[in-house]
Design a protein around this motif. Structure first.
Motif, PDB file in Angstrom:
ATOM      1  N   ARG A 187      -5.097   3.360   5.566  1.00 19.98           N
ATOM      2  CA  ARG A 187      -4.253   2.461   4.776  1.00 19.98           C
ATOM      3  C   ARG A 187      -4.533   1.001   5.143  1.00 19.98           C
ATOM      4  NH1 ARG A 187       1.658   4.542   5.794  1.00 19.98           N
ATOM      5  NH2 ARG A 187       0.808   6.305   6.935  1.00 19.98           N
ATOM      6  N   GLU A 214       0.848  -1.190   0.000  1.00 21.94           N
ATOM      7  CA  GLU A 214       0.000   0.000   0.000  1.00 21.94           C
ATOM      8  C   GLU A 214       0.886   1.243   0.000  1.00 21.94           C
ATOM      9  OE1 GLU A 214      -3.280   2.611   0.413  1.00 21.94           O
ATOM     10  OE2 GLU A 214      -3.244   0.475  -0.085  1.00 21.94           O
ATOM     11  N   ARG A 247      -7.763  -0.237   3.661  1.00 19.39           N
ATOM     12  CA  ARG A 247      -7.652  -0.586   2.240  1.00 19.39           C
ATOM     13  C   ARG A 247      -6.954  -1.929   2.073  1.00 19.39           C
ATOM     14  NH1 ARG A 247      -6.719   5.095   1.795  1.00 19.39           N
ATOM     15  NH2 ARG A 247      -4.452   4.819   1.806  1.00 19.39           N
ATOM     16  N   VAL A 248      -5.937  -2.170   2.887  1.00 16.45           N
ATOM     17  CA  VAL A 248      -5.242  -3.460   2.836  1.00 16.45           C
ATOM     18  C   VAL A 248      -6.198  -4.598   3.164  1.00 16.45           C
ATOM     19  CG1 VAL A 248      -3.510  -4.882   4.008  1.00 16.45           C
ATOM     20  CG2 VAL A 248      -2.921  -2.562   3.284  1.00 16.45           C
TER      21      VAL A 248
END
Length: 255
Positions: free
Chosen positions: A87, A78, A90-91
């Motif tokens: 972050r 990312e 999103r991962v």
């Protein structure tokens, strides 16, 4: 105009095709349930030709797992921009994309499947976990992690893995909730560790300094606040005239 003549594949191209076909079949059924005949039929070639490229189902299975492991490890990559909580969310979204689309294959990769106990499969699993661990440290901007931070990150990677495996068994919890919960789990693990260690406390304070109130970490604080009992108001002091008079001590002079 189509002539119906098949293009002849090169050796490497054919091997990659077979790996892709096997991985697709493993994504929907356990590798134990997929036969070489099915792989050959899906690839449009004969059974002996499959053995020409792979000596057996085990070698094809491990090649398919290799591709799956590389793809899974890439899900933790990312760009290092923005708050950490966003972050990580999103991962987790990409991680569950893989889990959702490759259920049996993911379970086979993490549990060993027909290759359980093999050094090759175990090494691939360890590579995925190590790649995830290193990516999280990169997000934290820590080159030499203290012992407690290593425990937090490795524990969280294992938690994400076990949570995904349990979720596959029925999908009884909404996926989006689990993704957010796992981000909250990371914050909770780090916060508890920070309560025991000054170095971890410094790392945690640095992380929280860049977190917006409406981000995943701020959301966790809001959720936890609802669990706390409402503060009780302190009893107001009664007016002096309503207080009972102090008992008179014998021999005491009146003021």
């Amino acid at each position: 105009m189509t002539t119906g003549v098949r293009r002849r594949m090169g050796v490497e191209e054919r091997k990659q095709q077979l790996i892709g076909v096997a991985l697709e079949l493993f994504s929907h059924r356990s590798p134990d349930e997929v036969s070489i005949d099915e792989i050959a039929a899906a690839a449009g070639i004969s059974r002996p030709l499959v053995y020409h490229y792979f000596p057996g189902k085990q070698s094809l299975y491990e090649a398919a797992l290799r591709r799956a492991a590389d793809e899974l490890a890439a899900r933790f990559v990312e760009p290092p921009q923005g708050p950490l909580g966003a972050r990580l969310l999103r991962v987790m979204g990409r991680f569950f994309d893989f889990v959702d689309g490759h259920g049996p294959g993911f379970a086979a990769l993490m549990r060993g499947g027909p290759a359980v106990g093999s050094s090759t499969t175990n090494a691939m699993i360890d590579e995925v976990r190590q790649a995830a661990y290193e990516q999280i440290l990169a997000h934290l901007e820590v080159d030499e992690p203290p012992a407690r931070l290593e425990l937090v990150v490795r524990s969280w990677v294992s938690l994400a893995e076990s949570t995904a495996l349990l979720w596959l068994d029925g999908r009884r919890v909404p996926r989006e909730e689990l993704e957010l919960q796992l981000v909250h789990d990371f914050a909770a693990l780090a916060a508890v560790s920070a309560a025991y260690d000054e170095e971890m406390a410094g790392i945690m304070l640095r992380i929280l300094a860049g977190e917006p109130a409406d981000g995943p970490f701020g959301d966790l604080i809001g959720r936890l606040a609802t669990l706390l009992p409402a503060p009780q108001e302190a009893p107001q002091e009664a007016p002096q005239e309503l207080l009972p008079a102090a008992p008179r001590v014998p021999g005491q002079r009146l003021a």
